[in-house]
Structure formats: C-alpha cells, structure tokens
Scaffold this active site. Sequence first.
Site, PDB file in Angstrom:
ATOM      1  N   SER A 122       0.830  -1.200   0.000  1.00 38.01           N
ATOM      2  CA  SER A 122       0.000   0.000   0.000  1.00 38.01           C
ATOM      3  C   SER A 122       0.871   1.260   0.000  1.00 38.01           C
ATOM      4  O   SER A 122       1.674   1.466  -0.889  1.00 38.01           O
ATOM      5  CB  SER A 122      -0.959  -0.049   1.195  1.00 38.01           C
ATOM      6  OG  SER A 122      -1.928   0.952   1.122  1.00 38.01           O
ATOM      7  N   HIS A 145      -2.594  -1.230  -4.820  1.00 37.37           N
ATOM      8  CA  HIS A 145      -4.053  -1.173  -4.974  1.00 37.37           C
ATOM      9  C   HIS A 145      -4.512   0.282  -4.948  1.00 37.37           C
ATOM     10  O   HIS A 145      -3.767   1.171  -4.511  1.00 37.37           O
ATOM     11  CB  HIS A 145      -4.750  -1.978  -3.873  1.00 37.37           C
ATOM     12  CG  HIS A 145      -4.461  -1.486  -2.486  1.00 37.37           C
ATOM     13  ND1 HIS A 145      -5.001  -0.330  -1.969  1.00 37.37           N
ATOM     14  CD2 HIS A 145      -3.688  -2.004  -1.504  1.00 37.37           C
ATOM     15  CE1 HIS A 145      -4.579  -0.162  -0.742  1.00 37.37           C
ATOM     16  NE2 HIS A 145      -3.773  -1.155  -0.425  1.00 37.37           N
TER      17      HIS A 145
END
Length: 234
Positions: A122, A145
């Site tokens: 992340s 993501h």
Amino acid sequence: MSKDKNEPVRRETHESRVLQEQLKDMVETGAVVTDNGRHTVHCLTVIGQIEGHYALGSDNKTTKYEHVLPQLVAIEESTEIEGVLILLNTVGGDIEAGLAIAEMISGMRKPTVSLVLGGGHSIGVPLAVSAKRSFIAPSATMTIHPVRTNGLVLGVPQAFRYFQRMQERITRFVCEHSNLSEARFAELCNSTDELTTDMGSVLDGNDAVREGLIDELGSLGDAIAALYRMIENQ
C-alpha cells in the site's frame, strides 16, 4: 598505577552507557546509528502500520510519523551520519503520513537505500521507492491497490474526485521515483485477477524488479554495500 587500573573500567562504563542509549532508541523509535563499519549509518525501520493523525491501539505495531520526521531532519543536519538505510516491513496505513515521510526521504541530500523485507504494501510502495536506491528480498511482496478508506463516505461526486486526486498524487510520486510507467501502475492497481475481495496486484521480489518498481533484488549485505558505494562516490 590506580589510573591505569581504572581506565578499562571507565571505558567499559562509557561503552555500556552508549549501548544502553542505542537500545533505548531502538525500543522507542525503531532506529539505531551504527558506526562499526567503514561509515556511520543511520538505520530507520518502517514497520507495522503507518500511524497518521489518530493513534492506533496499543496492540498494533506502528510507525509514528511524528517520530520519523524529526529524525530525518536530525540525520540530514548531522555531521557524523553519512547515509541512511531504511528497512521496510509494513502493511501500509495513513496515506498523508506515509507520503510525508516519503517526500522527506526523497528530498535528502545524503545517500539513502531502502530494503523491503517481508512486505512493503500500500503506502509502503512510495516509501520503498523514495530512497535513491531500492532493494527487495526475494521472499518479500508488495501490494499495489487503489486508495481505500474506512468509515462513512458521502456518495457525492466531490468525494470520489477527492479519492481520484489522492490516487494521482501516489501514482505521480511512485512513477517519478521508479522506472514504472503511470499506465502500468494504473493497470496493476486496477487488476481484478489476483485479490479475491479487492482490486490490485501482489508483486514478489522478482516481479517488483522486473516491473521497474524496485531497483535490485537483494538483502541486507547488498543494501549496505550499495549504501557504502554511494557514500564513497559522494
């Protein structure tokens, strides 16, 4: 004679005091300065979840940005520290706090090397590429993501535009500090083939290097050797 006898005792006392201070720093901030090699290096760890403006529970392992930012200023201004080694094993966390740390690292004049161990997921992705040279262990992974949030979200165009702009900030930073194109980064973020309940991609060490996200595959010795070369070249 008494002076000579007491000298080793004083030296031992000083060394133990220095060691205790280093251990205290490691416990409180996850950082340590090593000066046993050819160069003096500050080792900074980014672990667990990156904590933002809200404190997480005591049972969570966190990296607090209010601890890291002043450390980076002190490192940059230090006349003794010659380089920085950043060790990452993070699940991500607060986007603005993570980007703030990444911007600070990328703006340092001193040599910086990052090493992803375990995971750099992340918001850990911008942190990994923020150093002048990045490494990843073969067994480590990185999850890419889109921006996500917890809690109430108003279903209005302004809210979704805010998420889009935040995603653009992350994409721009990552691609400016790596060899990954914005188009490919967006493709990896929006993939629906890998995560069962989410969008995104999981890259292992080899994949991260092949995609151009991370510079080299390696571990601790490789990262330290690269940092030493950068220090000596500078």
